[in-house]
Design a protein around this motif. Structure first.
Motif, short mmCIF file in Angstrom:
data_model
loop_
_atom_site.label_atom_id
_atom_site.label_comp_id
_atom_site.label_asym_id
_atom_site.label_seq_id
_atom_site.Cartn_x
_atom_site.Cartn_y
_atom_site.Cartn_z
N CYS A 53 0.94 -0.98 -0.04
CA CYS A 53 0.16 0.00 0.04
C CYS A 53 0.89 1.25 -0.14
CB CYS A 53 -1.05 0.23 1.24
SG CYS A 53 -2.30 1.16 1.13
N ASP A 54 1.64 1.35 -1.19
CA ASP A 54 2.61 2.58 -1.23
C ASP A 54 2.56 3.13 -2.45
OD1 ASP A 54 3.72 0.41 -2.69
OD2 ASP A 54 5.63 0.36 -1.37
N SER A 55 1.50 2.77 -3.57
CA SER A 55 1.30 3.62 -4.50
C SER A 55 1.09 4.79 -4.62
CB SER A 55 0.44 2.57 -5.62
OG SER A 55 0.95 1.34 -5.75
N GLU A 56 1.77 5.71 -5.61
CA GLU A 56 1.62 7.10 -5.62
C GLU A 56 0.24 7.25 -6.55
OE1 GLU A 56 2.97 9.45 -3.92
OE2 GLU A 56 4.63 8.30 -3.13
N SER A 57 -0.12 6.80 -7.26
CA SER A 57 -1.23 6.87 -8.33
C SER A 57 -2.20 5.50 -8.51
CB SER A 57 -0.96 7.51 -9.52
OG SER A 57 -0.17 6.66 -10.12
N ALA A 58 -3.42 5.77 -8.88
CA ALA A 58 -4.34 4.64 -9.07
C ALA A 58 -4.28 4.22 -10.44
CB ALA A 58 -5.73 4.89 -8.53
N GLY A 59 -3.53 2.98 -10.89
CA GLY A 59 -3.31 2.38 -12.15
C GLY A 59 -4.23 1.14 -12.06
N PHE A 60 -3.64 0.32 -13.16
CA PHE A 60 -4.49 -1.10 -13.28
C PHE A 60 -4.40 -1.94 -11.95
CE2 PHE A 60 -4.16 -5.40 -14.23
CZ PHE A 60 -5.31 -5.75 -15.01
N LYS A 61 -3.36 -2.08 -11.51
CA LYS A 61 -2.81 -2.63 -10.30
C LYS A 61 -3.48 -2.20 -8.95
CE LYS A 61 1.14 -5.18 -12.03
NZ LYS A 61 2.64 -5.56 -11.94
N GLU A 62 -3.98 -0.94 -8.90
CA GLU A 62 -4.64 -0.40 -7.89
C GLU A 62 -6.20 -0.42 -8.07
OE1 GLU A 62 -0.38 0.52 -8.08
OE2 GLU A 62 -2.07 1.18 -9.57
N THR A 63 -6.43 -0.82 -9.00
CA THR A 63 -8.12 -0.83 -9.30
C THR A 63 -8.49 -2.22 -9.05
OG1 THR A 63 -7.87 0.99 -10.72
CG2 THR A 63 -9.89 -0.31 -10.91
N LEU A 64 -9.33 -2.52 -7.93
CA LEU A 64 -9.66 -3.60 -7.51
C LEU A 64 -11.22 -3.96 -7.56
CD1 LEU A 64 -7.49 -3.93 -4.26
CD2 LEU A 64 -6.80 -4.38 -6.59
N MET A 65 -11.48 -5.21 -7.82
CA MET A 65 -13.02 -5.54 -7.58
C MET A 65 -13.19 -5.90 -6.28
SD MET A 65 -14.59 -8.74 -9.66
CE MET A 65 -14.31 -8.18 -11.28
N ILE A 66 -14.27 -5.45 -5.91
CA ILE A 66 -14.71 -6.01 -4.48
C ILE A 66 -16.16 -7.03 -4.74
CG2 ILE A 66 -15.54 -5.25 -2.13
CD1 ILE A 66 -13.88 -2.72 -2.63
N ARG A 67 -15.95 -8.04 -4.05
CA ARG A 67 -16.90 -9.09 -4.11
C ARG A 67 -17.62 -9.08 -2.64
NH1 ARG A 67 -19.23 -11.13 -8.77
NH2 ARG A 67 -19.30 -13.12 -7.89
N VAL A 68 -18.88 -9.19 -2.52
CA VAL A 68 -19.41 -9.09 -1.18
C VAL A 68 -20.39 -10.27 -1.41
CG1 VAL A 68 -18.72 -6.86 -0.78
CG2 VAL A 68 -21.03 -7.21 -1.78
N GLN A 69 -21.14 -10.64 -0.03
CA GLN A 69 -22.26 -11.51 -0.18
C GLN A 69 -23.39 -10.75 -0.45
OE1 GLN A 69 -21.44 -14.15 3.57
NE2 GLN A 69 -21.55 -15.56 2.01
#
Length: 257
Positions: free
Chosen positions: A176-192
């Motif tokens: 958790c040290d990236s300076e900007s939001a790129g592909f690897k910082e864009t996550l899918m959140i799955r919930v119940q």
């Protein structure tokens, strides 16, 4: 307390129909007629209400309870934790959890827009100022507070720590040290699905039944069959209040006699 987790291929339990509701339906014997477009919309809404298993979080209201954090790469990666609290990425074949280590529990911090994460062992997800992630803390402090924001397009989310650095998943590490939001910082959140908050539905008075008990509560006294039948017809025609006034006036007249 978190309910039992559900995994892929779990068979849903059958729900018993409420007997009292079944008898009330038989007593009323009336179902509103709707247009074909209304029927289609209702079918879709029923499907959403009965949805089970794991689904993509679409709004912040969905961020509650058990969840997965996935990088939609090829192959897809999921964030996971182990018994020592180490946070790592693991290749997954399905967007549903296959191991409990892939599941975290999202929680809201009271009077704050921030969130916390707990591992399957109940330890808080912690980020140091150097971006090192682990799940070893018993309490909440700045290192356990996370901001979660939805990207403007798609189902992607970005997560930042107290130092405004982005969470990043890669095949080799979770940091958790990236300076900007790129592909690897864009996550899918799955919930119940069962933990998602659903907007309350507005009931169209003309499209529902009215029960005998509700009519008797409005009139203030037990009613005979013919009066109930008449009031239900008035309800369907949109003149229930007027009909109730007539019934009450008639009762007063009968008492005088």
């Amino acid at each position: 307390m978190v309910s039992k987790l559900t995994f892929k291929n779990d068979k849903p339990k059958k729900r018993k129909r409420d007997k009292a509701g079944e008898e009330d339906d038989q007593e009323d014997g009336y179902r509103s007629k709707t247009s074909s477009s209304s029927q289609t919309q209702k079918t879709h809404e029923d499907h959403e209400d009965n949805e089970e298993g794991w689904v993509n979080a679409k709004t912040k209201d969905d961020l509650n309870g058990p969840c997965m954090f996935i990088l939609n790469d090829s192959p897809p990666l999921s964030m996971a934790s182990d018994g020592s609290g180490k946070i790592f990425s693991t290749v997954i074949k399905s967007y549903d959890p296959s191991k409990v280590q892939q599941v975290f529990v999202l929680g809201n911090i009271v009077q704050s827009e921030k969130y916390t994460l707990k591992s399957y062992l109940g330890k808080y997800f912690t980020v140091s100022k150097y971006g090192i992630c682990e799940a070893t803390s018993e309490a909440i402090g700045p290192e356990q507070e996370l901001a979660i924001e939805k990207k403007e397009t798609g189902d992607g989310w970005v997560i930042t720590n107290a130092w405004d650095k982005y969470l990043c998943l890669s095949p080799n590490d979770v940091r958790c040290d990236s300076e900007s939001a790129g592909f690897k910082e864009t996550l899918m959140i799955r919930v119940q699905a069962k933990f998602r908050k659903r907007p309350s539905k507005t009931i169209d008075e003309s499209q529902r039944n009215i029960h005998t008990r509700e009519l008797e509560d409005k009139v203030g006294t037990p009613l005979d069959y013919e009066t109930i039948k008449m009031l239900k017809k008035a309800f369907r025609n949109g003149r229930l209040n007027e009909a109730i006034l007539d019934v009450k006036e008639k009762m007063k007249t009968d008492h005088r006699c």
